[in-house]
Every structure is written in C-alpha cells, then in structure tokens.
Design a protein around this motif. Sequence first.
Motif, PDB file in Angstrom:
ATOM      1  N   PHE A  58       0.898  -1.248  -0.049  1.00 17.27           N
ATOM      2  CA  PHE A  58       0.196   0.069  -0.007  1.00 17.27           C
ATOM      3  C   PHE A  58       0.910   1.088  -0.070  1.00 17.27           C
ATOM      4  N   VAL A  59       0.557   1.960  -0.798  1.00 14.88           N
ATOM      5  CA  VAL A  59       1.218   3.464  -0.838  1.00 14.88           C
ATOM      6  C   VAL A  59       0.337   4.638  -0.883  1.00 14.88           C
ATOM      7  N   LEU A  60       0.704   5.572   0.020  1.00 15.30           N
ATOM      8  CA  LEU A  60      -0.003   6.919   0.005  1.00 15.30           C
ATOM      9  C   LEU A  60       0.682   7.910  -0.346  1.00 15.30           C
ATOM     10  N   SER A  61       0.245   8.567  -1.644  1.00 17.67           N
ATOM     11  CA  SER A  61       1.451   9.467  -2.352  1.00 17.67           C
ATOM     12  C   SER A  61       0.720  10.668  -2.762  1.00 17.67           C
ATOM     13  N   PRO A  62       1.276  11.933  -2.769  1.00 18.21           N
ATOM     14  CA  PRO A  62       0.290  13.265  -3.118  1.00 18.21           C
ATOM     15  C   PRO A  62       0.467  13.342  -4.355  1.00 18.21           C
ATOM     16  N   THR A  63       0.886  12.601  -5.535  1.00 19.53           N
ATOM     17  CA  THR A  63       1.005  12.720  -6.823  1.00 19.53           C
ATOM     18  C   THR A  63       0.528  11.388  -7.224  1.00 19.53           C
ATOM     19  N   ARG A  64      -0.095  11.535  -8.713  1.00 18.81           N
ATOM     20  CA  ARG A  64      -0.527  10.034  -9.244  1.00 18.81           C
ATOM     21  C   ARG A  64       0.748   9.336  -9.523  1.00 18.81           C
ATOM     22  N   PRO A  65       0.874   8.003  -9.171  1.00 15.72           N
ATOM     23  CA  PRO A  65       1.854   7.099  -9.339  1.00 15.72           C
ATOM     24  C   PRO A  65       1.816   6.309 -10.711  1.00 15.72           C
ATOM     25  N   ASP A  66       3.124   5.738 -10.841  1.00 12.11           N
ATOM     26  CA  ASP A  66       3.159   4.792 -11.889  1.00 12.11           C
ATOM     27  C   ASP A  66       3.772   3.629 -11.492  1.00 12.11           C
ATOM     28  N   TRP A  67       3.382   2.397 -11.220  1.00 13.24           N
ATOM     29  CA  TRP A  67       3.817   1.288 -10.607  1.00 13.24           C
ATOM     30  C   TRP A  67       4.208   0.346 -11.728  1.00 13.24           C
ATOM     31  N   THR A  68       4.498   0.547 -12.803  1.00 11.85           N
ATOM     32  CA  THR A  68       4.794  -0.293 -13.900  1.00 11.85           C
ATOM     33  C   THR A  68       5.913  -1.018 -13.668  1.00 11.85           C
ATOM     34  N   HIS A  69       6.969  -0.474 -13.232  1.00 15.59           N
ATOM     35  CA  HIS A  69       8.172  -1.164 -12.866  1.00 15.59           C
ATOM     36  C   HIS A  69       8.027  -2.321 -11.695  1.00 15.59           C
ATOM     37  N   ILE A  70       7.461  -1.916 -10.670  1.00 16.41           N
ATOM     38  CA  ILE A  70       7.131  -3.050  -9.623  1.00 16.41           C
ATOM     39  C   ILE A  70       6.266  -4.042 -10.271  1.00 16.41           C
ATOM     40  N   ILE A  71       5.148  -3.791 -10.816  1.00 17.58           N
ATOM     41  CA  ILE A  71       4.526  -4.850 -11.531  1.00 17.58           C
ATOM     42  C   ILE A  71       5.061  -5.915 -12.561  1.00 17.58           C
ATOM     43  N   GLN A  72       6.286  -5.236 -13.153  1.00 20.84           N
ATOM     44  CA  GLN A  72       7.062  -5.975 -14.229  1.00 20.84           C
ATOM     45  C   GLN A  72       7.941  -6.688 -13.395  1.00 20.84           C
ATOM     46  N   ASP A  73       8.630  -6.234 -12.373  1.00 30.37           N
ATOM     47  CA  ASP A  73       9.674  -7.041 -11.793  1.00 30.37           C
ATOM     48  C   ASP A  73       9.115  -7.864 -10.651  1.00 30.37           C
ATOM     49  N   CYS A  74       7.944  -7.538  -9.901  1.00 30.73           N
ATOM     50  CA  CYS A  74       7.626  -8.125  -8.690  1.00 30.73           C
ATOM     51  C   CYS A  74       5.952  -8.718  -8.546  1.00 30.73           C
ATOM     52  N   GLY A  75       5.550  -8.494  -9.844  1.00 31.89           N
ATOM     53  CA  GLY A  75       3.891  -8.884  -9.662  1.00 31.89           C
ATOM     54  C   GLY A  75       3.807  -9.869 -10.756  1.00 31.89           C
ATOM     55  N   TRP A  76       2.494  -9.899 -11.202  1.00 29.77           N
ATOM     56  CA  TRP A  76       2.187 -10.996 -12.147  1.00 29.77           C
ATOM     57  C   TRP A  76       1.618 -10.036 -13.552  1.00 29.77           C
ATOM     58  N   PRO A  77       2.639  -9.750 -14.326  1.00 33.38           N
ATOM     59  CA  PRO A  77       2.345  -8.592 -15.580  1.00 33.38           C
ATOM     60  C   PRO A  77       1.519  -9.310 -16.517  1.00 33.38           C
ATOM     61  N   ASP A  78       1.456 -10.619 -16.823  1.00 32.74           N
ATOM     62  CA  ASP A  78       0.496 -11.061 -17.586  1.00 32.74           C
ATOM     63  C   ASP A  78      -0.877 -11.635 -17.308  1.00 32.74           C
ATOM     64  N   ALA A  79      -1.101 -11.803 -15.722  1.00 33.08           N
ATOM     65  CA  ALA A  79      -2.128 -12.241 -15.254  1.00 33.08           C
ATOM     66  C   ALA A  79      -3.307 -11.477 -15.339  1.00 33.08           C
ATOM     67  N   ASP A  80      -4.651 -11.917 -15.097  1.00 29.60           N
ATOM     68  CA  ASP A  80      -5.895 -11.093 -15.183  1.00 29.60           C
ATOM     69  C   ASP A  80      -5.613 -10.416 -13.486  1.00 29.60           C
ATOM     70  N   GLY A  81      -6.826  -9.664 -13.832  1.00 30.39           N
ATOM     71  CA  GLY A  81      -6.979  -8.666 -12.611  1.00 30.39           C
ATOM     72  C   GLY A  81      -6.277  -7.364 -12.412  1.00 30.39           C
ATOM     73  N   ASP A  82      -6.482  -6.561 -11.352  1.00 31.96           N
ATOM     74  CA  ASP A  82      -5.790  -5.414 -11.170  1.00 31.96           C
ATOM     75  C   ASP A  82      -4.462  -5.715 -10.582  1.00 31.96           C
ATOM     76  N   HIS A  83      -3.611  -5.346 -11.267  1.00 32.21           N
ATOM     77  CA  HIS A  83      -2.213  -5.555 -10.781  1.00 32.21           C
ATOM     78  C   HIS A  83      -1.917  -4.216  -9.962  1.00 32.21           C
ATOM     79  N   ALA A  84      -2.388  -3.058  -9.884  1.00 28.96           N
ATOM     80  CA  ALA A  84      -2.234  -2.004  -8.923  1.00 28.96           C
ATOM     81  C   ALA A  84      -3.807  -1.162  -9.103  1.00 28.96           C
ATOM     82  N   ALA A  85      -4.106  -1.073  -8.237  1.00 24.53           N
ATOM     83  CA  ALA A  85      -5.406  -0.146  -7.863  1.00 24.53           C
ATOM     84  C   ALA A  85      -4.967   1.005  -7.275  1.00 24.53           C
ATOM     85  N   VAL A  86      -5.132   2.072  -7.996  1.00 25.02           N
ATOM     86  CA  VAL A  86      -4.865   3.501  -7.837  1.00 25.02           C
ATOM     87  C   VAL A  86      -6.139   4.212  -7.359  1.00 25.02           C
TER      88      VAL A  86
END
Length: 270
Positions: A58-86
């Motif tokens: 979970f991350v609380l940030s004052p600007t809109r983030p982009d978590w592509t690098h975390i999804i690619q390196d630490c997530g399931w980039p090709d799986a169904d579902g919300d990889h990062a809900a913002v």
Amino acid sequence: MTYLSRIRINPLRKDSRKLLSNPRAVHGAVMGGLPNHKPDDRVLWRMDPDNPHRPHLFVLSPTRPDWTHIIQDCGWPDADGDHAAVRDYTPLLSQLAVGREFAFRLTASPVQNTATPTKATPSQAARLTAHAEDGKRIRGFRMGHRTAAAQLDWFLTRTDRWGFDIPATRSDPTAPGIHTPAPPTAPHPTSPPGPDPNPPYEVRITARHRHSFQKNGHGAHVVFRSATFEGRLRITDTDRFTTSLLTGLGPSRAYGCGLLTLAPLPGQQT
C-alpha cells in the motif's frame, strides 16, 4: 491531490523476495514510481504480507504514481485482475467526521527516549562515556519498545494527539436459552463495585518484527522494531485525524511505518 495505491506482489519472484525482506528496497521502489515527487512531499507505504501467497504493498502519495516497474519485476504482469489499484483519496477524506467509526490497520514503530539504555550498543556506550567525562547532559537515545504490552501502551497513549480514540470492547448479551453461571462472590471484596477502570479496547497487535539492514547495502546500519495494530477507532478531532492520515504516525515512515488505513465496519455504509 492524494492517491492510495494497492499493488499485488508475487512472492516467488527474485525481486519480490528482496522487497519483502528489506524496507530500504521497498522505499527505493516506491520513490521510483513517483516522477513528480518533491523533496518536502510525504510518501507513506506499508507491506501487508499476511497472505503469504499474495502480499500487498500500500502506498499513499501526493501525486499520481506509475507502478509499472514494480508490476514487471515483482508482480504478475500477464495475469488477469488489477495489478495496481490507484484510488483518489478525496472521497474518503470527505467522509471524516467526529464520532465516525472505522476498522483500521497501522504498522508503526513504537519507541521511547531514554538517557540510560539497558543494553547500550558500542556507539551508545561511547557517547555515554564521552558525556560523563565532559559533564554535559546527554540527549536521550531513541529506543524501540520490545514487548507487546509496551508497544500497545505506546499506541493507546497517543491516539488523542492523532485525532481518534479506541472504544472499549463491546460485550453482547448472552444468546437466549444459554445459561451463564454467576461468578463466585468473594466474602470480603477488596475493591468497590463499579465499571472496570481498565476495560479491554478494540485493538490488537497482529504482527511484531525486528528490522535490520544497511542503507544502500553498505552504509549506516539501521535497526528498528515494528508492530501492526488492527481494530476499531472513533474520530475525535477531524483536523488532527486528517493530518494523521496524510503525514503518518510515529517514526520510521520511510521504512514502511506510519500508514493508517481505514475500512468500513460490518454493516456500515461507505
């Protein structure tokens, strides 16, 4: 505008294991997703590993983030579902009001300041010796609370300054048809009858950890303790509570402590 993100982490990937074991690594990954970050911006995060098969960051940030690098390196980039809900945080802030209750979760670093540590580290012992020789008053050391009782006391004694309190545990009446025997009566009570002056509260510690790592892998050694609190809270001061949500609670905020998250109670409308 403030945003709350929830990122799925795949614990079987190499980079994920690094994130799950090193708060410094998570801090770097989080800051890497905020291209418009300013030095004075407060960014809070928390790793929730309670589901070992699918931890969430979970991350609380004052600007809109982009978590592509975390999804690619630490997530399931090709799986169904919300990889990062913002989500925009504004709708939640607009619901805050005195007396409103929420379920909550907080990972914090309960600490105390003392000039006489029980087990001084080599650097602390050197400081104590130096100050004893020159006769100057030593500044207190920040020490992490070690026991669950001390950590819980640290939390409960600070809720007022954070804009909320923790209600006493609710006691429901016995279900019809179930006989509850009366407690034995002491012949000479030692205290007058009345409400319990120290009732249990709607909060519990669900996890406790000791963290130890080096900055950048070879810098200064960082050691701190954390505790995860869960329960029910009631807002007592909207301004203080809003500040607590946006700026965090307690120390070690760069390392995954201080983020207070809320959820509606059962039967409560959002």
